[in-house]
Design a protein around this motif. Structure first.
Motif, PDB file in Angstrom:
ATOM      1  N   LYS A 213       0.804  -1.223   0.000  1.00 49.93           N
ATOM      2  CA  LYS A 213       0.000   0.000   0.000  1.00 49.93           C
ATOM      3  C   LYS A 213       0.835   1.270   0.000  1.00 49.93           C
ATOM      4  CE  LYS A 213      -0.675   0.324   5.029  1.00 49.93           C
ATOM      5  NZ  LYS A 213      -1.698   0.385   6.102  1.00 49.93           N
ATOM      6  N   HIS A 214       2.102   1.166   0.367  1.00 49.51           N
ATOM      7  CA  HIS A 214       2.978   2.341   0.355  1.00 49.51           C
ATOM      8  C   HIS A 214       3.750   2.482  -0.961  1.00 49.51           C
ATOM      9  CE1 HIS A 214       2.094   2.913   4.561  1.00 49.51           C
ATOM     10  NE2 HIS A 214       2.525   1.703   4.852  1.00 49.51           N
ATOM     11  N   GLN A 218      -1.858   3.468  -6.220  1.00 43.91           N
ATOM     12  CA  GLN A 218      -2.617   4.443  -5.453  1.00 43.91           C
ATOM     13  C   GLN A 218      -1.676   5.355  -4.658  1.00 43.91           C
ATOM     14  OE1 GLN A 218      -3.455   1.113  -5.601  1.00 43.91           O
ATOM     15  NE2 GLN A 218      -5.058   1.593  -7.095  1.00 43.91           N
ATOM     16  N   ALA A 219      -0.626   4.764  -4.079  1.00 48.50           N
ATOM     17  CA  ALA A 219       0.345   5.563  -3.328  1.00 48.50           C
ATOM     18  C   ALA A 219       1.096   6.507  -4.270  1.00 48.50           C
ATOM     19  CB  ALA A 219       1.321   4.646  -2.600  1.00 48.50           C
ATOM     20  N   TYR A 220       1.392   6.025  -5.473  1.00 54.58           N
ATOM     21  CA  TYR A 220       2.068   6.868  -6.473  1.00 54.58           C
ATOM     22  C   TYR A 220       1.215   8.080  -6.825  1.00 54.58           C
ATOM     23  CZ  TYR A 220       3.255   8.269 -11.264  1.00 54.58           C
ATOM     24  OH  TYR A 220       3.528   8.985 -12.397  1.00 54.58           O
ATOM     25  N   PHE A 221      -0.090   7.840  -7.098  1.00 53.92           N
ATOM     26  CA  PHE A 221      -0.988   8.942  -7.425  1.00 53.92           C
ATOM     27  C   PHE A 221      -1.117   9.909  -6.258  1.00 53.92           C
ATOM     28  CE2 PHE A 221      -3.181   6.195 -10.774  1.00 53.92           C
ATOM     29  CZ  PHE A 221      -2.568   6.867 -11.809  1.00 53.92           C
ATOM     30  N   ALA A 222      -1.193   9.367  -5.046  1.00 51.11           N
ATOM     31  CA  ALA A 222      -1.308  10.228  -3.865  1.00 51.11           C
ATOM     32  C   ALA A 222      -0.103  11.139  -3.747  1.00 51.11           C
ATOM     33  CB  ALA A 222      -1.451   9.366  -2.611  1.00 51.11           C
ATOM     34  N   GLN A 223       1.082  10.621  -4.071  1.00 50.98           N
ATOM     35  CA  GLN A 223       2.292  11.436  -3.975  1.00 50.98           C
ATOM     36  C   GLN A 223       2.334  12.518  -5.038  1.00 50.98           C
ATOM     37  OE1 GLN A 223       6.213   9.690  -3.080  1.00 50.98           O
ATOM     38  NE2 GLN A 223       6.973  10.675  -4.926  1.00 50.98           N
ATOM     39  N   ASN A 225      -0.097  13.786  -6.733  1.00 54.27           N
ATOM     40  CA  ASN A 225      -1.188  14.758  -6.565  1.00 54.27           C
ATOM     41  C   ASN A 225      -0.901  15.725  -5.432  1.00 54.27           C
ATOM     42  OD1 ASN A 225      -2.709  13.751  -8.663  1.00 54.27           O
ATOM     43  ND2 ASN A 225      -3.845  12.335  -7.379  1.00 54.27           N
ATOM     44  N   GLY A 226       0.030  15.353  -4.555  1.00 58.38           N
ATOM     45  CA  GLY A 226       0.397  16.240  -3.469  1.00 58.38           C
ATOM     46  C   GLY A 226       1.445  17.252  -3.855  1.00 58.38           C
TER      47      GLY A 226
END
Length: 240
Positions: A213-214, A218-223, A225-226
């Motif tokens: 999960k890290h 999804q974690a890649y997109f979260a990073q 997008n931040g």
């Protein structure tokens, strides 16, 4: 939105959901009243669509339910045709063949009026001399992403310095005219982007990577997008 179109979209929406959806949520999504949603749901049930629900919980649809053939309007057909043209011009012959096959299947399901619309399309993607060639197999990269196989390659960074990498490949991203392979880099222990045209000695590894999960998509997109949305990963120093 016409009622028939809304009912069709409602079925598609419920099929995408993995849990019950309340009438209030559906009303906000489709910009109608809760009473209209209740009527729509009852109309679908009366027509044989397997929807069940409970007050205070929401509605669910039997995922085994098969929708009738999908119909497209003229603009949707034009968007599909343009996308297929772009795949043909900006990927590789193998993927272009898949796009052509999909287009032919869509054509085979269209009624005569929409076949006419298809012949009137005036939005195209043409081959471009700006396309930057690469040696790695675009199709092989996609297959490694899908099967979650680690990949190894030699990468030449923007300062022309080579390095050997082992990557968990997560996505192919187009920043026209450049394609990037995005993934988790074991050397840097971080997400990195790699230009396909700077990759050599690409090799699929026997080892598969886990859905951590890290370190997953999804974690890649979260990073990303931040980050500052004005930053381009092609030129970032951290991309290599």
């Amino acid at each position: 939105m016409a009622k028939a179109e809304r009912l069709n979209d409602l079925v598609h929406y419920l099929r995408r959901m993995h849990q019950a959806v309340t009438a209030e949520t559906l009303a906000r999504t489709f910009e109608v009243s809760v009473r209209t949603i209740y009527r729509d749901i009852q109309n679908l049930i009366d027509s044989g669509v397997p929807i069940s629900g409970e007050a205070g919980v929401g509605c669910v649809i039997d995922k085994h339910y098969h929708l009738p053939p999908i119909m497209f309007d003229a603009d949707e057909l034009e968007a599909i045709a343009l996308g297929i043209g772009m795949v043909s011009n900006w990927t590789d012959p193998s993927f272009a063949e898949k796009a052509k096959s999909a287009y032919q299947k869509i054509q085979a399901t269209l009624p005569e009026p929409l076949i006419h619309e298809l012949h009137q399309i005036s939005t195209f993607s043409a081959p471009s001399h700006y396309k930057i060639p690469w040696d790695v197999s675009f199709t092989e990269v996609r297959e490694c992403i899908r099967s979650k196989h680690k990949v190894a390659f030699t990468y030449l960074d923007l300062q022309n310095k080579p390095s050997d990498r082992v990557i968990w490949p997560l996505a192919l991203v187009s920043f026209s005219p450049v394609w990037l392979l995005s993934g988790w880099c074991e050397l840097r222990q971080a997400f990195r982007h790699f230009r396909l045209d700077r990759i050599t000695k690409f090799a699929k590894q026997n080892e598969r990577f886990p859905n951590d999960k890290h370190r997953n998509l999804q974690a890649y997109f979260a990073q990303i997008n931040g980050r500052d949305t004005g930053t381009c990963p092609i030129t970032e120093k951290c991309s290599n």
